[in-house]
Every structure is written in structure tokens, then in C-alpha cells.
Scaffold this active site. Structure first.
Site, PDB file in Angstrom:
ATOM      1  N   LYS A   1       4.460   9.628   8.972  1.00 14.61           N
ATOM      2  CA  LYS A   1       4.079   9.194  10.310  1.00 14.61           C
ATOM      3  C   LYS A   1       5.129   9.477  11.372  1.00 14.61           C
ATOM      4  O   LYS A   1       5.003  10.444  12.117  1.00 14.61           O
ATOM      5  CB  LYS A   1       3.716   7.706  10.303  1.00 14.61           C
TER       6      LYS A   1
ATOM      7  N   TYR B   1       0.846  -1.194   0.000  1.00 10.94           N
ATOM      8  CA  TYR B   1       0.000   0.000   0.000  1.00 10.94           C
ATOM      9  C   TYR B   1       0.878   1.240   0.000  1.00 10.94           C
ATOM     10  O   TYR B   1       1.795   1.358   0.825  1.00 10.94           O
ATOM     11  CB  TYR B   1      -0.916   0.008   1.227  1.00 10.94           C
TER      12      TYR B   1
ATOM     13  N   ASP C   1       9.343   2.752   0.144  1.00  8.60           N
ATOM     14  CA  ASP C   1       8.287   3.396   0.923  1.00  8.60           C
ATOM     15  C   ASP C   1       8.509   3.009   2.382  1.00  8.60           C
ATOM     16  O   ASP C   1       8.136   1.928   2.824  1.00  8.60           O
ATOM     17  CB  ASP C   1       6.916   2.933   0.428  1.00  8.60           C
TER      18      ASP C   1
END
Length: 428
Positions: free
Chosen positions: A265, A142, A237
Site C-alpha cells: 500500500k 488479516y 505484517d
């Protein structure tokens, strides 16, 4: 009726599904969401006053635990000077310098506001730098909700992009190719069939969005070699793994250097933030130096920078934090494995450092097809049992458990006791 239940009813009048991110709706576990009021350390407290041992940690960034006093004070101090300037600030320079110092592959870095935005921007840079259009992603990885990344793989080893969401035109996904995670042959075939057309491979080096799935057989190094041989860029990622597997992330852990890296994050310490960075020659394509345009009014926001730089400096200066969360992660995974063996369960567990996933599947999960064999109905029963015991897990099978520095051995042992109780007495 509880306060959370009433809030859920009210929320659905004004917000699609009553939530601002789909997994929060608890629909895959057949329950209703708990509305949180506060958090501290390893715990969440909902609007009804229920206290939960939290293994989500705002989906990863709370590596120091919730409401860490140093991060909180940094935010308060920064807010006293203003919330947003839309202009350059000293603290964003300090943040960029710190990232470049601790992540060897990053020579220039651009701040943005989310992981999704960072991915979208990095892909544009990769295309602009190489002059090519096609991107390889992996089934089950994702990378946020930008149009070109919402692609569903076919049943074969590889496929040209097919939109995985209503509202995404096929044209947006036509240049997204899909390979199988941990299957280097599927990647080689894509390069063979699209010679000179592939700009980059983008990958979660450790997948944390179909549960936790680890790379095997030197897979990441093989991707590095393929990209180098074909003039394509390798993009990691590291929204989940960055600064969690170590101060230099998955690329340091596995000793594989990507061309571009996505952050999010954790570098915000709980505030909305993301970043992308990499080799100087590649990042110099970004405006105002180059012709790849990307901008954002809130990029480098001083409040987010204050939270993030405080957390990153704490992690950099205290290596024992990584020793602690590694120890707890291993303690949790080993304990789950013992329960699986004791009760002869059709389950498995994957973990790495402070990431863990309890799969309701008997097979060792190594790719997306394996993850899809999980019994999601069984997970839903388990989730609700654990929630009622005061343990807050991801309300979906295909997510990670995140351990923070605020967790203790006592917390892990209590969690294992509850899991043992479920499989001994629970309604399975």
C-alpha cells in the site's frame, strides 16, 4: 435513481457482487456502494458529484492525501518512458536502497505486487530458511487471501488450521496454527505442543483488520524473545503500519526488530505494489541466490516505484507530517471519547497515531473476541448517517479510520460535530 445505483446494477451483471473486493459492496452496512470518479486531498467525489471527507484513503496508502502533486507528476514522468519492461530498472534499485536505509531490520528486500503476494512469499522464505512447516498467526489478524492465511480460530485459546473460505483445501491450512492476540500464554502453548516444528510467527504489530487493536504488556517483545529462544522467525505484517506510524514503521515505534517484514500500500503511493524484506542471511534464500522460488513479471514496476519512492522520500524528509497526523488522530480520538462520556454510550475508541476505530462495544477492545462484541447493526446506522453528511467511513465495523496529511483540524472538528449530531438527533 442515482448514477451510483445504476452502476451497481450494471456491475452485478459482470462482476461477482458488482465489486472487485467484497467490502466495497456495502452489504454489512445495508447500503449500496458509491462509485467514485475522482479524489483530491482529503476528499472523494462520486459519479453523482457528491463530495466526501475521506477516512479510508484507499485503505491506508494515501498518507499524503489523494492526488498529491509530486506523486502525480512522478507517475506521469515515469509513464512517458513506458509502462512495463519486464527487466531491471534503476528506480527499483533506488526504492530498495531507501527501504533498507530507513527500516533497520531490512538488509535485502524483494518487490512484489501486493501485500497478499508479499505474505505468501515471506512465509515460503521462513519455511525454506528454517526447514520447518508450521506458522503461527493470530485470531483476527488479516494477512491477505492466500490459502494458508484464510484460517478461522476455534473457541479455545489455540487451534490447528481450519479453512475459512470455500475452495481452500484443509491440507493448505493444516500447518497454520492460531493464537490469541495479546495473549502470550496461547503462543507459549503452541510452541510447547509443536516443538521444533514452527517456522515463524506472523503478526500485524498493530491490528487494523478487526478495527484498531494495540499490543499491550510488552507483547511484541515477548514474541521476539519466544522466536529467538525457539529458532523461529518473527514476521511483522506492516502493510498498514509500515511508514505510517513513523518512517521506520511499527518496529521502530515499539523498538522490536522482526526477522522479516511485509510492506504494501504505502510504498506504492496509491499504485499496486508490495514488498518483503529482512536479514541478509534469510533473504539470500530467495532465488536466484537460493532455492526459495518467487517471481513476478510486474514486480518492481517502474510506475509503481515512481509513485512509491516519491511518497517515501517526502515522508522521510518531512517529519512534521507525522506530527500533524498524530495531532489529528489524538484530536479525533479524544473528541469521540468526550462524546461517549457525554451521552453515556456503550461504545469505545482505540487509536494510535493516525489510526483510529470507533467500536460500538462498551468494552476496551484488546483482541478478536472483544471486537466481535461490537454491535454491527448500530454501526451500520451510524455509517449511513455519516455518509449522508458527506463523511466516507469504512463500510464495515472492523476496519480502521486513516488520517492523511491532507486532513485539517477543521475536518476533524466537522467530523466530531456530525458524530455529536448523530447521538443527539440521529435515529439510533
Amino acid at each position: 435513481m442515482t448514477i451510483s445505483e445504476n452502476l451497481n446494477i450494471e456491475a452485478q451483471k459482470y462482476i461477482p457482487g458488482g465489486v472487485n473486493s467484497p467490502v466495497r459492496a456495502f452489504r454489512s452496512v445495508g447500503s449500496t456502494p458509491r462509485f467514485m470518479k475522482s479524489a483530491d486531498g482529503a476528499y472523494l467525489i462520486d459519479e453523482d458529484g457528491n463530495k466526501y471527507l475521506d477516512f479510508i484513503g484507499s485503505w491506508g496508502p494515501m498518507i499524503l492525501g489523494h492526488n498529491h502533486p509530486d506523486v502525480r507528476e512522478a507517475v506521469i514522468d515515469a509513464a512517458a518512458s513506458g509502462l512495463s519492461f519486464g527487466a531491471a530498472t534503476k528506480i527499483e534499485v533506488e526504492m530498495a536502497k531507501l527501504i533498507c536505509e530507513v527500516v533497520p531490520s531490512v538488509e535485502l528486500v524483494r518487490m512484489v505486487n501486493s501485500g497478499t503476494e508479499a505474505v505468501m512469499s515471506a512465509l515460503r522464505v521462513a519455511r525454506g530458511h528454517t526447514g520447518r512447516d508450521k506458522i503461527i498467526k493470530f485470531e483476527g489478524c488479516y494477512h491477505g487471501h492466500s490459502d494458508s492465511m484464510l484460517v478461522k480460530a476455534g473457541s479455545g485459546a489455540l487451534t490447528t488450521g481450519v479453512p475459512d473460505s470455500a475452495g481452500v483445501p484443509e491440507g493448505c491450512a493444516k500447518d497454520t496454527l492460531t493464537a490469541i492476540y495479546n495473549d502470550i500464554n496461547s503462543v507459549e502453548r503452541l510452541f510447547e505442543e509443536n516443538k521444533g516444528e514452527i517456522a515463524a510467527i506472523i503478526i500485524e504489530p498493530v491490528v487494523a483488520n478487526m478495527g484498531v487493536v494495540l499490543p499491550k504488556d510488552n507483547f511484541l517483545q515477548k514474541l521476539r524473545d519466544i522466536c529467538t529462544e525457539n529458532g523461529a522467525l518473527l514476521i511483522f505484517d506492516e502493510v498498514i503500519t509500515g511508514f505510517r506510524l513513523g518512517i521506520d514503521g511499527a518496529q521502530g515505534y515499539f523498538n522490536v526488530k522482526p526477522d522479516l517484514t511485509i510492506f504494501g500500500k504505502i510504498i506504492g503511493g496509491g499504485m499496486p505494489v508490495g514488498a518483503y524484506g529482512g536479514k541478509r542471511e534469510i533473504m539470500e534464500n530467495v532465488a536466484p541466490l537460493g532455492k526459495v522460488y518467487q517471481a513476478g513479471t510486474l514486480s518492481g514496476n517502474p510506475i509503481a516505484m515512481a509513485a512509491g519512492i516519491t511518497q517515501l522520500r517526502t515522508l522521510r524528509d518531512n517529519p512534521k507530517i507525522y506530527e500533524h497526523i498524530r495531532s489529528l488522530g489524538n484530536r479525533l480520538a479524544t473528541g469521540i471519547e468526550d462524546i461517549i462520556k457525554k451521552h453515556n454510550l456503550k461504545c469505545s475508541v482505540n487509536n494510535l497515531e493516525s489510526l483510529c476505530c470507533f467500536f460500538f462495544s462498551p468494552e476496551k477492545i484488546e483482541d478478536y473476541n472483544g471486537a466481535k462484541t461490537s454491535d454491527t447493526a448500530a454501526y451500520a446506522k451510524y455509517f449511513n448517517f455519516m455518509l449522508n453528511k458527506g463523511i466516507y467511513l469504512a463500510p464495515a465495523q472492523f476496519e480502521a479510520m486513516f488520517i492523511s496529511n491532507a486532513h485539517t483540524e477543521k475536518d476533524i472538528d466537522f467530523t466530531l460535530e456530525c458524530i455529536e449530531e448523530y447521538f443527539t438527533k440521529g435515529d439510533m
